[in-house]
Design a protein around this motif. Sequence first.
Motif, PDB file in Angstrom:
ATOM      1  N   LYS A 104     -25.974  26.735  23.508  1.00 30.35           N
ATOM      2  CA  LYS A 104     -24.778  26.022  23.030  1.00 30.35           C
ATOM      3  C   LYS A 104     -25.089  24.565  22.701  1.00 30.35           C
ATOM      4  CE  LYS A 104     -19.884  25.506  24.185  1.00 30.35           C
ATOM      5  NZ  LYS A 104     -18.864  25.634  25.262  1.00 30.35           N
ATOM      6  N   ASP A 105     -25.983  23.963  23.477  1.00 31.26           N
ATOM      7  CA  ASP A 105     -26.429  22.589  23.215  1.00 31.26           C
ATOM      8  C   ASP A 105     -26.958  22.472  21.783  1.00 31.26           C
ATOM      9  OD1 ASP A 105     -27.964  20.173  23.139  1.00 31.26           O
ATOM     10  OD2 ASP A 105     -29.591  21.090  24.279  1.00 31.26           O
ATOM     11  N   GLY A 106     -27.842  23.365  21.408  1.00 30.59           N
ATOM     12  CA  GLY A 106     -28.432  23.296  20.076  1.00 30.59           C
ATOM     13  C   GLY A 106     -27.454  23.694  18.988  1.00 30.59           C
ATOM     14  N   LEU A 107     -26.701  24.766  19.250  1.00 30.50           N
ATOM     15  CA  LEU A 107     -25.752  25.253  18.239  1.00 30.50           C
ATOM     16  C   LEU A 107     -24.700  24.200  17.907  1.00 30.50           C
ATOM     17  CD1 LEU A 107     -25.336  28.860  19.666  1.00 30.50           C
ATOM     18  CD2 LEU A 107     -26.046  28.333  17.325  1.00 30.50           C
ATOM     19  N   THR A 108     -24.245  23.460  18.913  1.00 24.32           N
ATOM     20  CA  THR A 108     -23.162  22.503  18.671  1.00 24.32           C
ATOM     21  C   THR A 108     -23.668  21.144  18.182  1.00 24.32           C
ATOM     22  OG1 THR A 108     -23.165  21.920  21.006  1.00 24.32           O
ATOM     23  CG2 THR A 108     -21.552  23.562  20.294  1.00 24.32           C
ATOM     24  N   HIS A 109     -24.938  20.827  18.425  1.00 22.13           N
ATOM     25  CA  HIS A 109     -25.477  19.580  17.866  1.00 22.13           C
ATOM     26  C   HIS A 109     -26.012  19.762  16.449  1.00 22.13           C
ATOM     27  CE1 HIS A 109     -25.611  17.907  22.107  1.00 22.13           C
ATOM     28  NE2 HIS A 109     -24.947  17.023  21.403  1.00 22.13           N
ATOM     29  N   LEU A 110     -26.258  21.004  16.102  1.00 22.96           N
ATOM     30  CA  LEU A 110     -26.842  21.307  14.796  1.00 22.96           C
ATOM     31  C   LEU A 110     -26.092  20.681  13.603  1.00 22.96           C
ATOM     32  CD1 LEU A 110     -29.080  23.408  13.610  1.00 22.96           C
ATOM     33  CD2 LEU A 110     -27.054  24.761  13.093  1.00 22.96           C
ATOM     34  N   PRO A 111     -24.747  20.834  13.539  1.00 30.63           N
ATOM     35  CA  PRO A 111     -24.047  20.261  12.374  1.00 30.63           C
ATOM     36  C   PRO A 111     -24.217  18.743  12.258  1.00 30.63           C
ATOM     37  CG  PRO A 111     -22.603  21.757  13.565  1.00 30.63           C
ATOM     38  CD  PRO A 111     -23.816  21.565  14.425  1.00 30.63           C
ATOM     39  N   LEU A 112     -24.296  18.047  13.393  1.00 27.73           N
ATOM     40  CA  LEU A 112     -24.497  16.589  13.358  1.00 27.73           C
ATOM     41  C   LEU A 112     -25.846  16.237  12.757  1.00 27.73           C
ATOM     42  CD1 LEU A 112     -23.362  15.066  16.773  1.00 27.73           C
ATOM     43  CD2 LEU A 112     -22.469  14.547  14.494  1.00 27.73           C
ATOM     44  N   ALA A 113     -26.807  17.118  12.948  1.00 28.08           N
ATOM     45  CA  ALA A 113     -28.150  16.859  12.442  1.00 28.08           C
ATOM     46  C   ALA A 113     -28.294  17.229  10.965  1.00 28.08           C
ATOM     47  CB  ALA A 113     -29.172  17.640  13.273  1.00 28.08           C
ATOM     48  N   GLY A 118     -18.080  16.181   4.718  1.00 24.56           N
ATOM     49  CA  GLY A 118     -17.631  16.991   3.583  1.00 24.56           C
ATOM     50  C   GLY A 118     -18.541  18.153   3.233  1.00 24.56           C
ATOM     51  N   ASP A 119     -19.728  18.208   3.824  1.00 28.48           N
ATOM     52  CA  ASP A 119     -20.630  19.340   3.556  1.00 28.48           C
ATOM     53  C   ASP A 119     -20.068  20.633   4.154  1.00 28.48           C
ATOM     54  OD1 ASP A 119     -22.487  17.883   2.172  1.00 28.48           O
ATOM     55  OD2 ASP A 119     -23.920  17.713   3.834  1.00 28.48           O
ATOM     56  N   THR A 120     -20.441  21.743   3.521  1.00 29.25           N
ATOM     57  CA  THR A 120     -19.902  23.043   3.928  1.00 29.25           C
ATOM     58  C   THR A 120     -20.895  23.850   4.750  1.00 29.25           C
ATOM     59  OG1 THR A 120     -18.517  23.165   1.962  1.00 29.25           O
ATOM     60  CG2 THR A 120     -19.006  25.248   3.038  1.00 29.25           C
ATOM     61  N   ALA A 121     -20.352  24.489   5.776  1.00 25.79           N
ATOM     62  CA  ALA A 121     -21.106  25.496   6.527  1.00 25.79           C
ATOM     63  C   ALA A 121     -20.333  26.812   6.435  1.00 25.79           C
ATOM     64  CB  ALA A 121     -21.255  25.077   7.982  1.00 25.79           C
ATOM     65  N   ILE A 122     -21.053  27.906   6.260  1.00 24.23           N
ATOM     66  CA  ILE A 122     -20.418  29.232   6.166  1.00 24.23           C
ATOM     67  C   ILE A 122     -20.449  29.878   7.550  1.00 24.23           C
ATOM     68  CG2 ILE A 122     -20.605  31.537   5.143  1.00 24.23           C
ATOM     69  CD1 ILE A 122     -21.845  30.175   2.660  1.00 24.23           C
ATOM     70  N   VAL A 123     -19.272  30.300   8.005  1.00 25.11           N
ATOM     71  CA  VAL A 123     -19.153  30.905   9.330  1.00 25.11           C
ATOM     72  C   VAL A 123     -18.378  32.211   9.224  1.00 25.11           C
ATOM     73  CG1 VAL A 123     -18.263  30.635  11.686  1.00 25.11           C
ATOM     74  CG2 VAL A 123     -19.156  28.642  10.466  1.00 25.11           C
ATOM     75  N   PRO A 124     -19.034  33.342   9.451  1.00 21.55           N
ATOM     76  CA  PRO A 124     -18.287  34.597   9.527  1.00 21.55           C
ATOM     77  C   PRO A 124     -17.346  34.562  10.739  1.00 21.55           C
ATOM     78  CG  PRO A 124     -20.644  34.999   9.240  1.00 21.55           C
ATOM     79  CD  PRO A 124     -20.487  33.542   9.604  1.00 21.55           C
ATOM     80  N   GLU A 125     -16.159  35.141  10.608  1.00 19.95           N
ATOM     81  CA  GLU A 125     -15.248  35.201  11.760  1.00 19.95           C
ATOM     82  C   GLU A 125     -14.614  36.580  11.822  1.00 19.95           C
ATOM     83  OE1 GLU A 125     -11.690  35.452  11.599  1.00 19.95           O
ATOM     84  OE2 GLU A 125     -11.608  35.436   9.432  1.00 19.95           O
ATOM     85  N   PRO A 126     -14.222  37.050  13.030  1.00 16.75           N
ATOM     86  CA  PRO A 126     -14.188  36.384  14.338  1.00 16.75           C
ATOM     87  C   PRO A 126     -15.576  35.978  14.845  1.00 16.75           C
ATOM     88  CG  PRO A 126     -13.106  38.552  14.408  1.00 16.75           C
ATOM     89  CD  PRO A 126     -13.755  38.448  13.104  1.00 16.75           C
ATOM     90  N   ALA A 127     -15.607  34.801  15.497  1.00 16.29           N
ATOM     91  CA  ALA A 127     -16.871  34.263  15.990  1.00 16.29           C
ATOM     92  C   ALA A 127     -16.645  33.370  17.204  1.00 16.29           C
ATOM     93  CB  ALA A 127     -17.558  33.452  14.896  1.00 16.29           C
ATOM     94  N   TYR A 128     -17.755  33.041  17.834  1.00 17.82           N
ATOM     95  CA  TYR A 128     -17.821  32.061  18.924  1.00 17.82           C
ATOM     96  C   TYR A 128     -17.170  30.762  18.413  1.00 17.82           C
ATOM     97  CZ  TYR A 128     -20.670  29.852  22.717  1.00 17.82           C
ATOM     98  OH  TYR A 128     -21.129  29.218  23.837  1.00 17.82           O
ATOM     99  N   PRO A 129     -16.078  30.289  19.048  1.00 17.02           N
ATOM    100  CA  PRO A 129     -15.330  29.144  18.491  1.00 17.02           C
ATOM    101  C   PRO A 129     -16.140  27.844  18.396  1.00 17.02           C
ATOM    102  CG  PRO A 129     -14.028  30.301  20.163  1.00 17.02           C
ATOM    103  CD  PRO A 129     -15.410  30.877  20.229  1.00 17.02           C
ATOM    104  N   ALA A 130     -17.226  27.741  19.151  1.00 17.66           N
ATOM    105  CA  ALA A 130     -18.006  26.494  19.158  1.00 17.66           C
ATOM    106  C   ALA A 130     -18.650  26.191  17.805  1.00 17.66           C
ATOM    107  CB  ALA A 130     -19.079  26.561  20.242  1.00 17.66           C
ATOM    108  N   TYR A 131     -18.904  27.218  16.989  1.00 17.69           N
ATOM    109  CA  TYR A 131     -19.515  26.938  15.670  1.00 17.69           C
ATOM    110  C   TYR A 131     -18.570  26.052  14.853  1.00 17.69           C
ATOM    111  CZ  TYR A 131     -22.047  31.378  16.706  1.00 17.69           C
ATOM    112  OH  TYR A 131     -22.749  32.405  17.276  1.00 17.69           O
ATOM    113  N   ASN A 132     -17.338  26.548  14.666  1.00 20.23           N
ATOM    114  CA  ASN A 132     -16.382  25.807  13.837  1.00 20.23           C
ATOM    115  C   ASN A 132     -16.050  24.451  14.443  1.00 20.23           C
ATOM    116  OD1 ASN A 132     -14.337  25.343  11.806  1.00 20.23           O
ATOM    117  ND2 ASN A 132     -12.830  25.907  13.361  1.00 20.23           N
ATOM    118  N   ALA A 133     -15.847  24.411  15.756  1.00 21.26           N
ATOM    119  CA  ALA A 133     -15.484  23.145  16.410  1.00 21.26           C
ATOM    120  C   ALA A 133     -16.553  22.085  16.143  1.00 21.26           C
ATOM    121  CB  ALA A 133     -15.310  23.368  17.915  1.00 21.26           C
ATOM    122  N   SER A 134     -17.817  22.448  16.267  1.00 23.14           N
ATOM    123  CA  SER A 134     -18.869  21.441  16.112  1.00 23.14           C
ATOM    124  C   SER A 134     -19.068  21.057  14.644  1.00 23.14           C
ATOM    125  CB  SER A 134     -20.175  21.928  16.745  1.00 23.14           C
ATOM    126  OG  SER A 134     -20.605  23.140  16.173  1.00 23.14           O
TER     127      SER A 134
END
Length: 387
Positions: A104-113, A118-134
């Motif tokens: 979770k440490d890496g998954l949630t810091h990843l978007p900051l890196a 305004g950049d887009t990330a593609i997230v299939p859902e239903p999913a672990y909510p931490a992806y979208n939150a981060s």
Amino acid sequence: MTTNASNRLGLLPPYLFAAIDAAKKAALDKGADIISLGVGDPDLPTPPHIISAGQAALAKPSNHQYPFGAGLLSFRQAVSNWYKSRFQVELDPACEIYSLIGSKDGLTHLPLAFLNPGDTAIVPEPAYPAYNASILLAGGKTHFVPLREENGFLPDLAAIPSAVLAGAKLFYVNFPSNPLSVTAPRSFYEKLVALAREHGFLVVHDAAYSEMYYEEPPLSFLQIPGAKEVGIEFHSCSKTYNMTGWRVGWVCGNADAVRVLGRLKDNYDSGVFQAVQEAAVAALAGSQSCVADMRRLYKERRDLFVPRLRALGWNVTNPPATFYVWAHTPAGVSSAKTAERLLNEAHIVCTPGNGFGPTGEGYVRFALTVPPARLEQALQRIGKMAW
Ligand SMILES: *Cc1c(COP(=O)(O)O)cnc(C)c1O
């Protein structure tokens, strides 16, 4: 003094589990005998040989200082060896593996890196909510892709507009899936690698449940030719070795991406406690019979729970992996209402499916993290309910 939260925190979607958390607490306060099938946390202790290694490592003064950086070479070597024997994938411990304080440490810091505002990330859902939150906390935009039962809960890659693919920086996938329990075939990963090559996004595979399977062993994304050029994979000792509390995992794959995430993390934390890394080495390099035992245990629970739930009229697929059962709610009853009634009338906690994304509406997730006798009790209570 101001205690107003930042605008950034205000971007987070409402916490959909709040209502069920409050109702659970109220029932517990009244002394109800709650059967918790809510949180995905293994109920068994860490295997004894791993605890012993951790205890010995704890006593070593050299482990009492800041760990810093990518992690012990012995840890990265153990990860590399484990990948080779489990997946036949070669990973260079020097630059293709980085330790994490749980995945979770890496998954949630990843978007900051990786994401600019305004950049887009593609997230299939239903999913672990931490992806979208981060992604939101990093100022990014999430493009959700629905995972539907008629597609085997795989993302329909052909249905994603090419403008979205061309603009996306990250594409998340998670197989075996939490909450959907499904695995992905080789052909899916091959298409994803080809798309990533064409459009230049980074594939982010969350493989936290790779060892919790009951049919064919799931693939690593990195087994696909060309995957290492376009992606990284997140892994964890949490579910495989009942080590959720220890906080140890890793990211591996593309060396440039691993380095970028590492650079960000070096500014946020000081690494994984080395005693915990040594325990992880014992887990990864030791006998894997505890992992086979874990699979046997959850398979027994699955084979008890799923057929009986079906016999009670519930529409449920038999999970090929993970300790989650993704169940259709009774006809015409919403996810939230189903979870609320299970709690109030049967004292069973489950997770409403819409908490993982809008396509989860009409489902609830049961986590099989209680012994068979408790599952029996849960089934008896569900059997007394009338929908
Ligand atoms: C449990 C879980 C993880 C593992 O989290 P850790 O931080 O490694 O404990 C990662 N992804 C998903 C989807 C999970 O359910």
